[in-house]
Write a protein that holds these residues in place. Structure first.
Motif, short mmCIF file in Angstrom:
data_model
loop_
_atom_site.label_atom_id
_atom_site.label_comp_id
_atom_site.label_asym_id
_atom_site.label_seq_id
_atom_site.Cartn_x
_atom_site.Cartn_y
_atom_site.Cartn_z
N PRO A 37 -36.21 -12.01 8.05
CA PRO A 37 -36.58 -13.38 8.39
C PRO A 37 -37.75 -13.87 7.53
O PRO A 37 -38.76 -13.19 7.40
CB PRO A 37 -37.00 -13.28 9.86
CG PRO A 37 -36.25 -12.09 10.38
CD PRO A 37 -36.20 -11.13 9.21
N HIS A 69 -26.27 -19.40 8.14
CA HIS A 69 -27.25 -18.31 8.16
C HIS A 69 -28.64 -18.68 7.67
O HIS A 69 -29.53 -17.83 7.67
CB HIS A 69 -26.72 -17.13 7.31
CG HIS A 69 -25.36 -16.67 7.72
ND1 HIS A 69 -25.14 -15.93 8.87
CD2 HIS A 69 -24.15 -16.86 7.16
CE1 HIS A 69 -23.85 -15.68 8.99
NE2 HIS A 69 -23.22 -16.23 7.96
N GLY A 70 -28.84 -19.90 7.18
CA GLY A 70 -30.16 -20.30 6.69
C GLY A 70 -30.53 -19.69 5.36
O GLY A 70 -31.70 -19.60 5.01
N ASN A 94 -34.29 -16.38 3.06
CA ASN A 94 -33.76 -16.41 4.42
C ASN A 94 -34.68 -17.29 5.24
O ASN A 94 -35.80 -16.90 5.58
CB ASN A 94 -33.70 -14.99 5.00
CG ASN A 94 -33.15 -14.98 6.42
OD1 ASN A 94 -32.86 -16.00 7.01
ND2 ASN A 94 -33.01 -13.78 6.95
N ASP A 96 -34.17 -18.31 8.27
CA ASP A 96 -34.12 -17.99 9.70
C ASP A 96 -35.39 -17.24 10.08
O ASP A 96 -35.80 -16.31 9.39
CB ASP A 96 -32.89 -17.13 10.02
CG ASP A 96 -32.61 -17.06 11.50
OD1 ASP A 96 -33.44 -16.46 12.23
OD2 ASP A 96 -31.57 -17.60 11.94
N SER A 97 -36.01 -17.65 11.16
CA SER A 97 -37.28 -17.03 11.55
C SER A 97 -37.10 -15.78 12.40
O SER A 97 -38.08 -15.10 12.71
CB SER A 97 -38.15 -18.04 12.30
OG SER A 97 -37.46 -18.51 13.45
N TYR A 101 -30.61 -11.01 7.19
CA TYR A 101 -29.28 -11.27 6.62
C TYR A 101 -28.97 -10.18 5.60
O TYR A 101 -29.73 -9.94 4.67
CB TYR A 101 -29.22 -12.65 5.96
CG TYR A 101 -27.85 -12.98 5.47
CD1 TYR A 101 -26.86 -13.37 6.36
CD2 TYR A 101 -27.52 -12.87 4.13
CE1 TYR A 101 -25.58 -13.65 5.92
CE2 TYR A 101 -26.25 -13.15 3.68
CZ TYR A 101 -25.28 -13.54 4.58
OH TYR A 101 -24.01 -13.81 4.14
#
Length: 152
Positions: A37, A69-70, A94, A96-97, A101
């Protein structure tokens, strides 16, 4: 109008268009890694190209990776100049926090768009000619508000 150019390349897995009419050819990862993240990494593609003069290639994100998936390309678009002969690497982030991934060898990680480019001649002047927009920038022409759809 359909035209093609020959691009010399070295690659175990060359860029490929997924569908007729696609503007971007998929670039595949040449290495396996996990993007935690908020992490970013420079990911090799195993692709080196020789573009003809008057062309450049631009590395852009894959919309599905971004939406689902960001995963995005940090320096999008990444520019590959005609004179560059090294491996094309993609700087992935990435966004996403919470969720890491995983990237496997062969995964599609970005797209490569090849375009003709024009070299500009920059001419210093004391003043610039006027325009309707003038010096306004960064939203000065208005945008739709996500809450009420009005122009600002």
């Amino acid at each position: 109008m359909t035209s093609s150019i020959e691009i010399l390349l070295t690659a175990e897995r060359p860029p490929a268009y997924s569908h007729p009419g696609d503007a971007g050819a998929d670039l595949h990862s040449a290495e396996a890694l996990t993007l935690g993240p908020g992490e970013r990494a420079m990911v090799g593609t195993g692709v080196s190209i020789a573009l003809p003069d008057g062309y450049a290639a631009f590395v852009v994100p894959r919309s599905g990776l971004a939406a689902k998936h960001g995963i995005t390309v940090v320096n999008s678009p990444g520019t590959v100049d005609a004179g560059y002969r090294g491996e094309i690497k993609v700087v992935l982030l990435n966004t996403d926090s919470n969720v890491p991934y995983d990237i496997a060898v062969g995964d599609r990680i970005a797209q490569l768009i090849v375009m003709p480019v024009t070299r500009a001649v920059f001419v210093p002047v004391e003043t610039l000619p006027g325009s309707d927009r003038g010096e306004g920038g960064f939203g000065s022409t208005g945008y739709s508000s996500p809450t009420n759809g009005s122009q600002s």
